[in-house]
Design a protein around this motif. Structure first.
Motif, PDB file in Angstrom:
ATOM      1  N   MET A 283       1.120   8.069  -2.311  1.00 40.30           N
ATOM      2  CA  MET A 283      -0.327   8.272  -2.292  1.00 40.30           C
ATOM      3  C   MET A 283      -0.999   7.325  -3.280  1.00 40.30           C
ATOM      4  SD  MET A 283      -2.792  10.500  -1.068  1.00 40.30           S
ATOM      5  CE  MET A 283      -1.839  11.914  -0.574  1.00 40.30           C
ATOM      6  N   SER A 284      -2.096   6.712  -2.842  1.00 41.38           N
ATOM      7  CA  SER A 284      -2.927   5.946  -3.770  1.00 41.38           C
ATOM      8  C   SER A 284      -4.221   6.719  -3.977  1.00 41.38           C
ATOM      9  CB  SER A 284      -3.216   4.540  -3.232  1.00 41.38           C
ATOM     10  OG  SER A 284      -4.014   4.605  -2.072  1.00 41.38           O
ATOM     11  N   LEU A 285      -4.837   6.492  -5.106  1.00 40.37           N
ATOM     12  CA  LEU A 285      -6.073   7.169  -5.475  1.00 40.37           C
ATOM     13  C   LEU A 285      -7.152   6.112  -5.641  1.00 40.37           C
ATOM     14  CD1 LEU A 285      -7.442   9.831  -6.235  1.00 40.37           C
ATOM     15  CD2 LEU A 285      -6.522   9.570  -8.538  1.00 40.37           C
ATOM     16  N   GLU A 286      -8.169   6.154  -4.789  1.00 43.19           N
ATOM     17  CA  GLU A 286      -9.193   5.117  -4.767  1.00 43.19           C
ATOM     18  C   GLU A 286     -10.586   5.732  -4.764  1.00 43.19           C
ATOM     19  OE1 GLU A 286      -8.304   1.983  -4.982  1.00 43.19           O
ATOM     20  OE2 GLU A 286      -6.166   2.375  -4.685  1.00 43.19           O
ATOM     21  N   PRO A 287     -11.552   5.046  -5.382  1.00 37.47           N
ATOM     22  CA  PRO A 287     -12.928   5.521  -5.277  1.00 37.47           C
ATOM     23  C   PRO A 287     -13.516   5.150  -3.912  1.00 37.47           C
ATOM     24  CG  PRO A 287     -12.870   3.489  -6.522  1.00 37.47           C
ATOM     25  CD  PRO A 287     -11.436   3.848  -6.212  1.00 37.47           C
ATOM     26  N   VAL A 288     -14.408   5.973  -3.428  1.00 38.61           N
ATOM     27  CA  VAL A 288     -15.164   5.706  -2.210  1.00 38.61           C
ATOM     28  C   VAL A 288     -16.620   5.893  -2.596  1.00 38.61           C
ATOM     29  CG1 VAL A 288     -15.557   6.417   0.177  1.00 38.61           C
ATOM     30  CG2 VAL A 288     -13.297   6.663  -0.816  1.00 38.61           C
ATOM     31  N   TYR A 289     -17.490   5.059  -2.085  1.00 40.23           N
ATOM     32  CA  TYR A 289     -18.895   5.162  -2.452  1.00 40.23           C
ATOM     33  C   TYR A 289     -19.719   5.578  -1.252  1.00 40.23           C
ATOM     34  CZ  TYR A 289     -17.234   3.308  -6.736  1.00 40.23           C
ATOM     35  OH  TYR A 289     -16.534   3.161  -7.905  1.00 40.23           O
ATOM     36  N   CYS A 290     -19.973   6.846  -1.181  1.00 43.23           N
ATOM     37  CA  CYS A 290     -20.776   7.569  -0.204  1.00 43.23           C
ATOM     38  C   CYS A 290     -20.109   7.651   1.158  1.00 43.23           C
ATOM     39  CB  CYS A 290     -22.185   7.019  -0.059  1.00 43.23           C
ATOM     40  SG  CYS A 290     -23.226   8.241   0.797  1.00 43.23           S
ATOM     41  N   LEU A 291     -19.709   8.839   1.472  1.00 44.58           N
ATOM     42  CA  LEU A 291     -19.128   9.150   2.772  1.00 44.58           C
ATOM     43  C   LEU A 291     -20.182   9.752   3.701  1.00 44.58           C
ATOM     44  CD1 LEU A 291     -15.775  10.612   1.460  1.00 44.58           C
ATOM     45  CD2 LEU A 291     -16.063   8.479   2.721  1.00 44.58           C
ATOM     46  N   GLY A 292     -21.437   9.818   3.230  1.00 43.49           N
ATOM     47  CA  GLY A 292     -22.515  10.353   4.052  1.00 43.49           C
ATOM     48  C   GLY A 292     -22.474  11.863   4.183  1.00 43.49           C
ATOM     49  N   GLN A 293     -21.842  12.525   3.243  1.00 48.07           N
ATOM     50  CA  GLN A 293     -21.678  13.976   3.299  1.00 48.07           C
ATOM     51  C   GLN A 293     -22.353  14.656   2.106  1.00 48.07           C
ATOM     52  OE1 GLN A 293     -20.164  15.338   6.066  1.00 48.07           O
ATOM     53  NE2 GLN A 293     -20.185  13.197   6.718  1.00 48.07           N
ATOM     54  N   CYS A 294     -23.459  14.113   1.684  1.00 49.77           N
ATOM     55  CA  CYS A 294     -24.133  14.584   0.472  1.00 49.77           C
ATOM     56  C   CYS A 294     -24.467  16.075   0.509  1.00 49.77           C
ATOM     57  CB  CYS A 294     -25.409  13.775   0.231  1.00 49.77           C
ATOM     58  SG  CYS A 294     -25.095  11.993   0.097  1.00 49.77           S
ATOM     59  N   ALA A 295     -24.824  16.602   1.672  1.00 53.67           N
ATOM     60  CA  ALA A 295     -25.196  18.013   1.786  1.00 53.67           C
ATOM     61  C   ALA A 295     -24.007  18.947   1.616  1.00 53.67           C
ATOM     62  CB  ALA A 295     -25.862  18.279   3.131  1.00 53.67           C
ATOM     63  N   VAL A 296     -22.801  18.414   1.750  1.00 55.32           N
ATOM     64  CA  VAL A 296     -21.596  19.243   1.632  1.00 55.32           C
ATOM     65  C   VAL A 296     -20.642  18.643   0.600  1.00 55.32           C
ATOM     66  CG1 VAL A 296     -21.718  20.373   3.884  1.00 55.32           C
ATOM     67  CG2 VAL A 296     -20.677  18.105   3.704  1.00 55.32           C
TER      68      VAL A 296
ATOM     69  N   PRO B  15       0.817  -1.208   0.000  1.00 58.62           N
ATOM     70  CA  PRO B  15       0.000   0.000   0.000  1.00 58.62           C
ATOM     71  C   PRO B  15       0.856   1.265   0.000  1.00 58.62           C
ATOM     72  CG  PRO B  15       0.038  -0.970   2.184  1.00 58.62           C
ATOM     73  CD  PRO B  15       0.749  -1.924   1.264  1.00 58.62           C
ATOM     74  N   ALA B  16       0.274   2.321  -0.535  1.00 56.85           N
ATOM     75  CA  ALA B  16       0.938   3.623  -0.510  1.00 56.85           C
ATOM     76  C   ALA B  16       0.944   4.143   0.929  1.00 56.85           C
ATOM     77  CB  ALA B  16       0.201   4.608  -1.422  1.00 56.85           C
ATOM     78  N   GLN B  17       1.768   5.129   1.158  1.00 53.59           N
ATOM     79  CA  GLN B  17       1.858   5.736   2.489  1.00 53.59           C
ATOM     80  C   GLN B  17       0.535   6.382   2.884  1.00 53.59           C
ATOM     81  OE1 GLN B  17       4.900   8.724   2.740  1.00 53.59           O
ATOM     82  NE2 GLN B  17       4.742   8.898   4.950  1.00 53.59           N
ATOM     83  N   HIS B  18      -0.156   7.019   1.922  1.00 57.29           N
ATOM     84  CA  HIS B  18      -1.438   7.678   2.167  1.00 57.29           C
ATOM     85  C   HIS B  18      -2.450   7.206   1.128  1.00 57.29           C
ATOM     86  CE1 HIS B  18       0.265  10.451   5.064  1.00 57.29           C
ATOM     87  NE2 HIS B  18       1.258  10.662   4.212  1.00 57.29           N
TER      88      HIS B  18
ATOM     89  N   HIS C 173      -7.418   3.788  -8.760  1.00 55.23           N
ATOM     90  CA  HIS C 173      -6.928   2.426  -8.480  1.00 55.23           C
ATOM     91  C   HIS C 173      -5.423   2.292  -8.674  1.00 55.23           C
ATOM     92  CE1 HIS C 173     -10.982   0.842  -8.069  1.00 55.23           C
ATOM     93  NE2 HIS C 173     -11.296   1.366  -9.220  1.00 55.23           N
ATOM     94  N   GLU C 174      -4.705   3.396  -8.702  1.00 56.81           N
ATOM     95  CA  GLU C 174      -3.245   3.357  -8.837  1.00 56.81           C
ATOM     96  C   GLU C 174      -2.621   4.159  -7.702  1.00 56.81           C
ATOM     97  OE1 GLU C 174      -3.042   3.160 -13.727  1.00 56.81           O
ATOM     98  OE2 GLU C 174      -2.293   4.950 -12.701  1.00 56.81           O
ATOM     99  N   GLN C 175      -1.290   4.150  -7.676  1.00 57.05           N
ATOM    100  CA  GLN C 175      -0.571   4.981  -6.714  1.00 57.05           C
ATOM    101  C   GLN C 175       0.536   5.742  -7.411  1.00 57.05           C
ATOM    102  OE1 GLN C 175       2.456   2.621  -4.124  1.00 57.05           O
ATOM    103  NE2 GLN C 175       0.583   1.407  -4.113  1.00 57.05           N
ATOM    104  N   THR C 176       0.994   6.773  -6.735  1.00 52.97           N
ATOM    105  CA  THR C 176       2.053   7.596  -7.296  1.00 52.97           C
ATOM    106  C   THR C 176       3.315   6.762  -7.466  1.00 52.97           C
ATOM    107  OG1 THR C 176       2.710   8.306  -5.086  1.00 52.97           O
ATOM    108  CG2 THR C 176       1.172   9.731  -6.272  1.00 52.97           C
ATOM    109  N   ALA C 177       4.187   7.218  -8.352  1.00 50.31           N
ATOM    110  CA  ALA C 177       5.422   6.479  -8.644  1.00 50.31           C
ATOM    111  C   ALA C 177       6.284   6.305  -7.403  1.00 50.31           C
ATOM    112  CB  ALA C 177       6.207   7.203  -9.744  1.00 50.31           C
ATOM    113  N   ASP C 178       6.243   7.270  -6.490  1.00 48.07           N
ATOM    114  CA  ASP C 178       7.058   7.165  -5.278  1.00 48.07           C
ATOM    115  C   ASP C 178       6.363   6.412  -4.145  1.00 48.07           C
ATOM    116  OD1 ASP C 178       5.172   8.988  -4.353  1.00 48.07           O
ATOM    117  OD2 ASP C 178       6.632  10.561  -3.898  1.00 48.07           O
ATOM    118  N   GLY C 179       5.133   5.938  -4.376  1.00 51.72           N
ATOM    119  CA  GLY C 179       4.416   5.173  -3.366  1.00 51.72           C
ATOM    120  C   GLY C 179       3.863   6.000  -2.218  1.00 51.72           C
TER     121      GLY C 179
END
Length: 161
Positions: A117-130, A75-78, A109-115
């Motif tokens: 940060m990864s970039l991932e989808p999230v499905y609903c954080l419950g913050q729809c109003a903001v 996994p990436a650091q972040h 679904h990938e991460q930076t070359a230096d490891g």
């Protein structure tokens, strides 16, 4: 074996697989447990798991590769999770994602070359109003704009130093 001695990753995988192998449908829970213990599912873990479940390596690999939640690289650091649910999409999450991809130099679904940060989808954080919302590791950010994503990523980098 002295239980105070550190286990190798193979010992950890074998123990988890043995614990779950008698449970009906235990393969997926075993894979989740391995990933929780190691942070990812190394290719060397697949034959150990396959043996415990009396499955072929191809079958286990098929399960690992089918589900996006399983990582086959460390996994990436972040982890940057951008909400991809309808409310966030309607409020510009796609523009935030495009800017994050540009800044990070990686796709969903990938991460930076230096490891870092990864970039991932999230499905609903419950913050729809903001919306749109995202997380960096466990920290929640709302009303994120393409301009603000750079600030968020810079702040994450500064906190890591």
């Amino acid at each position: 074996m002295d239980s105070r001695l550190p286990c190798t990753f193979a010992d950890t995988v074998a123990r988890i697989a043995a614990d779950k192998s008698s449970v009906p449908g235990g393969l997926v829970p075993a894979l989740h447990s391995v990933q929780e213990a190691l942070g990812w599912i190394p290719p060397e873990a697949v034959p150990i798991i396959a043996g415990a479940f009396n499955r072929s390596r191809a079958e286990v690999h098929g399960v690992v590769s089918f589900y996006h939640d399983f990582r086959t690289t460390p996994p990436a650091q972040h982890r940057l999770g951008i909400c991809s649910a309808e409310a966030c999409q309607s409020m510009g999450a796609d523009r935030v994602l495009s800017e994050a991809e540009r800044i990070l130099g990686c796709q969903m679904h990938e991460q930076t070359a230096d490891g870092s940060m990864s970039l991932e989808p999230v499905y609903c954080l419950g913050q729809c109003a903001v919306a749109p919302a995202l997380t960096v590791d466990e920290r929640l950010w709302v009303r994120v704009t393409p301009e603000r994503i750079a600030e968020i990523l810079d702040q994450t980098r500064q906190e890591t130093l």
